[in-house]
Enzyme design. Sequence first.
Site, PDB file in Angstrom:
ATOM      1  N   ASP A   1      19.544 -21.717  45.558  1.00 56.53           N
ATOM      2  CA  ASP A   1      18.518 -22.107  44.585  1.00 56.53           C
ATOM      3  C   ASP A   1      17.151 -21.772  45.155  1.00 56.53           C
ATOM      4  O   ASP A   1      17.001 -21.574  46.366  1.00 56.53           O
ATOM      5  CB  ASP A   1      18.608 -23.618  44.275  1.00 56.53           C
ATOM      6  CG  ASP A   1      18.094 -23.971  42.884  1.00 56.53           C
ATOM      7  OD1 ASP A   1      16.906 -23.733  42.599  1.00 56.53           O
ATOM      8  OD2 ASP A   1      18.885 -24.491  42.075  1.00 56.53           O
TER       9      ASP A   1
ATOM     10  N   ASP B   1      16.837 -16.574  45.242  1.00 58.61           N
ATOM     11  CA  ASP B   1      16.209 -16.230  43.960  1.00 58.61           C
ATOM     12  C   ASP B   1      17.147 -15.227  43.305  1.00 58.61           C
ATOM     13  O   ASP B   1      17.331 -14.112  43.828  1.00 58.61           O
ATOM     14  CB  ASP B   1      14.824 -15.625  44.194  1.00 58.61           C
ATOM     15  CG  ASP B   1      14.144 -15.236  42.882  1.00 58.61           C
ATOM     16  OD1 ASP B   1      14.841 -15.061  41.853  1.00 58.61           O
ATOM     17  OD2 ASP B   1      12.914 -15.083  42.873  1.00 58.61           O
ATOM     18  N   VAL B   2      17.740 -15.596  42.194  1.00 64.13           N
ATOM     19  CA  VAL B   2      18.795 -14.756  41.613  1.00 64.13           C
ATOM     20  C   VAL B   2      18.300 -13.398  41.124  1.00 64.13           C
ATOM     21  O   VAL B   2      19.110 -12.520  40.827  1.00 64.13           O
ATOM     22  CB  VAL B   2      19.555 -15.476  40.465  1.00 64.13           C
ATOM     23  CG1 VAL B   2      20.322 -16.668  40.981  1.00 64.13           C
ATOM     24  CG2 VAL B   2      18.613 -15.849  39.321  1.00 64.13           C
TER      25      VAL B   2
ATOM     26  N   TYR C   1      15.968 -16.353  25.314  1.00 64.74           N
ATOM     27  CA  TYR C   1      17.048 -17.209  25.829  1.00 64.74           C
ATOM     28  C   TYR C   1      18.370 -16.821  25.169  1.00 64.74           C
ATOM     29  O   TYR C   1      19.384 -16.616  25.837  1.00 64.74           O
ATOM     30  CB  TYR C   1      16.738 -18.689  25.582  1.00 64.74           C
ATOM     31  CG  TYR C   1      17.765 -19.617  26.217  1.00 64.74           C
ATOM     32  CD1 TYR C   1      17.734 -19.875  27.583  1.00 64.74           C
ATOM     33  CD2 TYR C   1      18.771 -20.210  25.456  1.00 64.74           C
ATOM     34  CE1 TYR C   1      18.675 -20.708  28.185  1.00 64.74           C
ATOM     35  CE2 TYR C   1      19.714 -21.038  26.048  1.00 64.74           C
ATOM     36  CZ  TYR C   1      19.657 -21.291  27.407  1.00 64.74           C
ATOM     37  OH  TYR C   1      20.606 -22.109  27.994  1.00 64.74           O
TER      38      TYR C   1
ATOM     39  N   LYS D   1      21.664 -15.079  26.934  1.00 64.38           N
ATOM     40  CA  LYS D   1      22.966 -15.758  26.990  1.00 64.38           C
ATOM     41  C   LYS D   1      24.054 -14.940  26.275  1.00 64.38           C
ATOM     42  O   LYS D   1      25.227 -14.982  26.657  1.00 64.38           O
ATOM     43  CB  LYS D   1      22.850 -17.167  26.404  1.00 64.38           C
ATOM     44  CG  LYS D   1      21.984 -18.108  27.263  1.00 64.38           C
ATOM     45  CD  LYS D   1      22.515 -18.218  28.683  1.00 64.38           C
ATOM     46  CE  LYS D   1      21.745 -19.208  29.533  1.00 64.38           C
ATOM     47  NZ  LYS D   1      22.284 -19.352  30.896  1.00 64.38           N
TER      48      LYS D   1
ATOM     49  N   THR E   1      20.165 -32.745  31.446  1.00 61.88           N
ATOM     50  CA  THR E   1      19.755 -32.180  32.739  1.00 61.88           C
ATOM     51  C   THR E   1      18.220 -32.096  32.732  1.00 61.88           C
ATOM     52  O   THR E   1      17.585 -32.256  31.679  1.00 61.88           O
ATOM     53  CB  THR E   1      20.307 -30.755  32.950  1.00 61.88           C
ATOM     54  OG1 THR E   1      19.650 -29.877  32.030  1.00 61.88           O
ATOM     55  CG2 THR E   1      21.815 -30.677  32.771  1.00 61.88           C
TER      56      THR E   1
ATOM     57  N   THR F   1      16.505 -30.031  29.874  1.00 64.21           N
ATOM     58  CA  THR F   1      16.309 -30.558  28.517  1.00 64.21           C
ATOM     59  C   THR F   1      15.466 -31.839  28.502  1.00 64.21           C
ATOM     60  O   THR F   1      15.271 -32.437  27.439  1.00 64.21           O
ATOM     61  CB  THR F   1      17.670 -30.853  27.859  1.00 64.21           C
ATOM     62  OG1 THR F   1      18.412 -31.764  28.690  1.00 64.21           O
ATOM     63  CG2 THR F   1      18.474 -29.584  27.645  1.00 64.21           C
TER      64      THR F   1
HETATM   65  P1  NAD Z   1      18.251 -27.102  35.263  1.00 65.79           P
HETATM   66  O1  NAD Z   1      16.889 -26.600  34.952  1.00 65.79           O
HETATM   67  O2  NAD Z   1      18.442 -28.550  35.441  1.00 65.79           O
HETATM   68  O3  NAD Z   1      18.828 -26.352  36.545  1.00 65.79           O
HETATM   69  C1  NAD Z   1      18.729 -24.961  36.659  1.00 65.79           C
HETATM   70  C2  NAD Z   1      18.674 -24.602  38.130  1.00 65.79           C
HETATM   71  O4  NAD Z   1      18.491 -23.173  38.209  1.00 65.79           O
HETATM   72  C3  NAD Z   1      17.478 -25.256  38.850  1.00 65.79           C
HETATM   73  O5  NAD Z   1      17.905 -25.848  40.046  1.00 65.79           O
HETATM   74  C4  NAD Z   1      16.543 -24.088  39.084  1.00 65.79           C
HETATM   75  O6  NAD Z   1      15.741 -24.224  40.254  1.00 65.79           O
HETATM   76  C5  NAD Z   1      17.523 -22.936  39.206  1.00 65.79           C
HETATM   77  N1  NAD Z   1      16.854 -21.655  39.034  1.00 65.79           N
HETATM   78  C6  NAD Z   1      15.941 -21.295  38.093  1.00 65.79           C
HETATM   79  N2  NAD Z   1      15.500 -20.064  38.336  1.00 65.79           N
HETATM   80  C7  NAD Z   1      16.132 -19.613  39.448  1.00 65.79           C
HETATM   81  C8  NAD Z   1      16.084 -18.421  40.199  1.00 65.79           C
HETATM   82  N3  NAD Z   1      15.262 -17.392  39.864  1.00 65.79           N
HETATM   83  N4  NAD Z   1      16.887 -18.308  41.276  1.00 65.79           N
HETATM   84  C9  NAD Z   1      17.703 -19.330  41.640  1.00 65.79           C
HETATM   85  N5  NAD Z   1      17.781 -20.498  40.982  1.00 65.79           N
HETATM   86  C10 NAD Z   1      16.990 -20.636  39.895  1.00 65.79           C
HETATM   87  O7  NAD Z   1      19.177 -26.544  34.100  1.00 65.79           O
HETATM   88  P2  NAD Z   1      20.680 -26.902  33.647  1.00 65.79           P
HETATM   89  O8  NAD Z   1      20.589 -27.537  32.333  1.00 65.79           O
HETATM   90  O9  NAD Z   1      21.448 -27.533  34.733  1.00 65.79           O
HETATM   91  O10 NAD Z   1      21.181 -25.407  33.383  1.00 65.79           O
HETATM   92  C11 NAD Z   1      22.190 -24.755  34.135  1.00 65.79           C
HETATM   93  C12 NAD Z   1      22.668 -23.562  33.318  1.00 65.79           C
HETATM   94  O11 NAD Z   1      23.238 -24.034  32.098  1.00 65.79           O
HETATM   95  C13 NAD Z   1      21.544 -22.607  32.905  1.00 65.79           C
HETATM   96  O12 NAD Z   1      21.995 -21.277  32.975  1.00 65.79           O
HETATM   97  C14 NAD Z   1      21.271 -22.999  31.471  1.00 65.79           C
HETATM   98  O13 NAD Z   1      20.708 -21.948  30.712  1.00 65.79           O
HETATM   99  C15 NAD Z   1      22.670 -23.361  31.011  1.00 65.79           C
HETATM  100  N6  NAD Z   1      22.717 -24.232  29.835  1.00 65.79           N
HETATM  101  C16 NAD Z   1      22.060 -25.427  29.824  1.00 65.79           C
HETATM  102  C17 NAD Z   1      22.180 -26.240  28.710  1.00 65.79           C
HETATM  103  C18 NAD Z   1      21.515 -27.610  28.631  1.00 65.79           C
HETATM  104  O14 NAD Z   1      21.446 -28.176  27.550  1.00 65.79           O
HETATM  105  N7  NAD Z   1      21.046 -28.189  29.725  1.00 65.79           N
HETATM  106  C19 NAD Z   1      22.939 -25.826  27.619  1.00 65.79           C
HETATM  107  C20 NAD Z   1      23.589 -24.592  27.663  1.00 65.79           C
HETATM  108  C21 NAD Z   1      23.473 -23.809  28.785  1.00 65.79           C
END
Ligand code: NAD
Length: 250
Positions: free
Chosen positions: A36, A62-63, A155, A159, A190, A193
Site C-alpha cells: 500500500d 504504489d500500484v 471509475y 472497473k 470502508t 465510502t
Molecule cells: P479504501 O479506500 O478503504 O482502501 C483502498 C486502499 O487502496 C487504501 O488503503 C489505499 O491507500 C490503497 N491505494 C489507493 N491508491 C493506491 C496506489 N496507487 N497504490 C497502492 N495502494 C493504493 O477502499 P475499499 O472500499 O476498501 O476498496 C477496495 C477495492 O474495492 C477498490 O478497488 C474499490 O474500487 C473496490 N470497491 C469498493 C466498493 C465500496 O463500496 N467500498 C465497492 C465496489 C468495489
Amino acid sequence: MRLAGKVALISGGARGMGAAEARLFAREGARVVIGDILVAEGHAVEADIKAKGGEAAFVRLDVTSEADWQAAVGLAASRFAALNVLVNNAGIGGWGRIEDTTVEDWTRTMDINAKGVFLGTKAAIPAMRRAGGGSIINISSQLGLVGTDNSSPQYQASKGAVRLLTKATAIQYAREGIRANSVHPGPIVTPMTERRRADPAVRQLMISRIPLGRYGEPDEVAYGVLYLASDEAAYVTGSELVIDGGWTAQ
Ligand code: NAD
C-alpha cells in the site's frame, strides 16, 4: 485452514477490504504481504496480524509503479519463498459527470484501478509459474457490470476494464495452472465510502438501490476472495463473483 502453505500479496491492504482480506487470509494460514502507499496503516495491519500469531510483511507499493511491483513480488519470494495468490484490490473511487471530468481525473483513476491491475498481474505471473500455479483475484465492482448515475465515468470504465482483463488473464494462463477471477462488490462500509455514507440523502439513495437494504461489511467480501484464493476454487477461472446485496439482480 483454508490457505495453509500459501503466500498471498494484497494490494491496498492497509485499510478497508484489503485489510479485512489480509487478516482473514492470515487466520486461514496464509503468509501475507500487504502492499500500500499508506505506510503507517500498512505497518499497523502487519503488527496486528503478527500479534495474533500470523505471518505478514508490509511493503510500500504504489500500484502504478512497475518497479514497486517487482519489489513487492520480490519480497514475497525472499521473505516467504513463493507467491501463490495475488489480490489486486487497491483502487480509488470518484463521482462526477463526463463533462465535468478532467483528463487528469480520468488518467489517475485508470492508472490506479486498471493499469495497476495489469502491472500487478504482469509482475506476479513469473513468480506463480515458479510456484507451479496460482490464483489472481481482481477487485472490480458492481459498477464494472452495470452503469449508474451515481459514480464517475472513469471509475466505471476502469472497473469494466478489470472485468475483461481478468478473463484475458484466465484464458492466457489456464494451462499453467494460474487462475484469474474478478470480484464485484456492491456498496461496502470502508473508508472509501465514508464521506458519502455520512450524507443522509446519498446514504438513503444507495440503500434504496440495494435489495438487501444495507451496505455490506468488508468481511462479507473477504470470504468470497478467500474462496477464490483457496484450492476449493481449483476449477474456477475467468468467473465473476458478485457480492452486491442484489444490486445487479434488478
Ligand atoms: P479504501 O479506500 O478503504 O482502501 C483502498 C486502499 O487502496 C487504501 O488503503 C489505499 O491507500 C490503497 N491505494 C489507493 N491508491 C493506491 C496506489 N496507487 N497504490 C497502492 N495502494 C493504493 O477502499 P475499499 O472500499 O476498501 O476498496 C477496495 C477495492 O474495492 C477498490 O478497488 C474499490 O474500487 C473496490 N470497491 C469498493 C466498493 C465500496 O463500496 N467500498 C465497492 C465496489 C468495489
